[in-house]
Enzyme design. Structure first.
Site, PDB file in Angstrom:
ATOM      1  N   HIS A   4       1.142  -0.827   0.302  1.00 49.15           N
ATOM      2  CA  HIS A   4      -0.227  -0.420  -0.348  1.00 49.15           C
ATOM      3  C   HIS A   4       0.880   1.371   0.221  1.00 49.15           C
ATOM      4  CE1 HIS A   4      -2.148  -3.247   1.624  1.00 49.15           C
ATOM      5  NE2 HIS A   4      -3.324  -2.385   0.889  1.00 49.15           N
TER       6      HIS A   4
ATOM      7  N   TYR B 137       0.142   3.536   1.612  1.00 54.56           N
ATOM      8  CA  TYR B 137       0.808   4.142   3.227  1.00 54.56           C
ATOM      9  C   TYR B 137       2.095   3.153   3.743  1.00 54.56           C
ATOM     10  CZ  TYR B 137      -1.808   0.015   4.726  1.00 54.56           C
ATOM     11  OH  TYR B 137      -2.764  -1.372   4.534  1.00 54.56           O
ATOM     12  N   GLU B 138       2.352   2.730   3.380  1.00 52.00           N
ATOM     13  CA  GLU B 138       3.433   1.998   4.016  1.00 52.00           C
ATOM     14  C   GLU B 138       5.080   2.576   3.405  1.00 52.00           C
ATOM     15  OE1 GLU B 138       3.193  -2.907   3.752  1.00 52.00           O
ATOM     16  OE2 GLU B 138       1.579  -2.514   2.698  1.00 52.00           O
TER      17      GLU B 138
ATOM     18  N   MET C  21      -8.154   1.600   1.346  1.00 47.66           N
ATOM     19  CA  MET C  21      -6.521   2.167   0.439  1.00 47.66           C
ATOM     20  C   MET C  21      -5.335   1.961  -0.421  1.00 47.66           C
ATOM     21  SD  MET C  21      -5.904   2.389   4.663  1.00 47.66           S
ATOM     22  CE  MET C  21      -6.977   2.904   5.947  1.00 47.66           C
ATOM     23  N   SER C  22      -6.722   1.114  -1.249  1.00 41.97           N
ATOM     24  CA  SER C  22      -5.768   0.755  -2.434  1.00 41.97           C
ATOM     25  C   SER C  22      -6.266  -0.034  -3.707  1.00 41.97           C
ATOM     26  CB  SER C  22      -5.448  -1.388  -1.994  1.00 41.97           C
ATOM     27  OG  SER C  22      -6.783  -1.459  -2.037  1.00 41.97           O
TER      28      SER C  22
HETATM   29  N1  HPA Z   1     -11.447   2.643   5.364  1.00 39.90           N
HETATM   30  C1  HPA Z   1     -10.776   2.553   5.172  1.00 39.90           C
HETATM   31  N2  HPA Z   1     -10.378   2.193   4.495  1.00 39.90           N
HETATM   32  C2  HPA Z   1     -11.138   0.436   4.642  1.00 39.90           C
HETATM   33  C3  HPA Z   1     -11.915   0.929   5.967  1.00 39.90           C
HETATM   34  C4  HPA Z   1     -12.231   1.733   6.066  1.00 39.90           C
HETATM   35  O1  HPA Z   1     -13.677   2.358   6.771  1.00 39.90           O
HETATM   36  N3  HPA Z   1     -12.280  -0.515   6.370  1.00 39.90           N
HETATM   37  C5  HPA Z   1     -11.621  -1.383   5.630  1.00 39.90           C
HETATM   38  N4  HPA Z   1     -10.001  -0.513   4.800  1.00 39.90           N
END
Ligand code: HPA
Length: 275
Positions: free
Chosen positions: A86, A88-89, A214-215
């Site tokens: 990801h 963010y890593e 986030m992906s």
């Molecule tokens: N937000 C962002 N990313 C996520 C969420 C969320 O609520 N649940 C699983 N991945």
């Protein structure tokens, strides 16, 4: 990283994989958080931990096992990514999409993206599955920023139909035939690693977002740039921030994925058989 160095890196990881296997996958499948159990469905030919590929980005998140699994599902040759990296890593976004570009070099014609996501749509519950019909990319870094290599794809790629309409229709048909409830909606990628605030979720809802994560979006963009078909399914692991009383946790994401796993597995394997 300069373009030439990046292409060299892609070539290097490609050669490194080709030294180990000549398997030619037709479909690439990326398994989202908590959905790794799907790998048990694969008639495995060869497994390759990312750590054995020199220069390959390796995930640092607990529960994100990192390996390629080459094999078949009902005679369809696939490469499955159990675990992804990801943004963010801390990786450059070009590295986040390197595995997608590698799978395309290895021969995939369709990329099947899956993820765990927070649900915004009215009536959604944790454990629901959502077919991604479109995405919003403006909150995620664009993986195509930088000099363009026209051998990979065009400078200004069209994004009118990122998620292939024919495949979407097929997925809906298969879900219906198998009695698997399937929502449809727009997915939005944020950078993370923080979950959203309730105010951010209200903003996203106003913008027409049905699921947030986030992906996925950067991977879909990189694949469409290279002309590969894309489809995607979100597993709604929680209601997005402010829509339920509970604070969000990674554990909750895993638990909802476990609950959805049998339906997810059935749907994804039936779809792959047709790709
Ligand atoms: N937000 C962002 N990313 C996520 C969420 C969320 O609520 N649940 C699983 N991945």
């Amino acid at each position: 990283m300069a373009r030439a160095a990046y292409l060299e890196k892609l070539d290097k990881v490609f050669k490194s994989v080709r030294e180990k296997t000549d398997f030619e996958p037709r479909v690439g499948l990326i398994l989202g958080s908590g959905l790794g159990d799907f790998a048990k469905e694969i008639n495995v030919s060869f497994e390759l931990p990312y750590s054995e590929i020199e220069g390959f980005p390796v995930s640092t998140v607990p529960g994100h096992d990192g390996r390629f699994i080459f094999g078949t599902i009902s005679d369809v040759p696939i490469v499955c990514m159990k675990g992804r990296v990801h943004y963010y890593e801390g990786y450059e976004v070009s590295d986040v999409v390197l595995p997608v570009r590698l799978m395309i070099k290895l021969g995939i014609k369709t990329l099947f993206l899956t993820n765990a996501a927070g649900g915004l749509q009215d009536g959604m519950s944790a454990g629901d599955l959502m077919l991604i019909t479109d995405h919003i990319s403006v909150f995620a870094p664009n993986p195509l920023i930088g000099p363009n290599d026209s051998e990979i794809g065009p400078r200004f790629p069209d994004m009118t139909e990122v998620y292939d309409l024919k495949i979407r229709e097929k997925i809906q048909e298969i879900a219906y035939e198998n009695d698997i409830p399937l929502e449809t909606g727009v997915y939005c990628q944020l950078t993370g690693p923080t979950y959203e605030t309730p105010a951010e979720i209200r903003m996203l809802k106003t913008l027409g977002v049905d699921a947030v994560g986030m992906s996925t979006v950067v991977e879909a963009v990189a694949a469409r740039h290279m002309g590969v078909k894309v489809c995607g399914i979100s597993c709604i692991s929680n209601l997005a921030a402010g829509l339920s009383k509970n604070p969000l946790s990674h554990e909750e994401v895993q638990a909802a994925a476990d609950q959805a796993a049998p339906r997810f597995t059935r749907l994804v394997s039936e779809v792959i058989k047709t790709l």
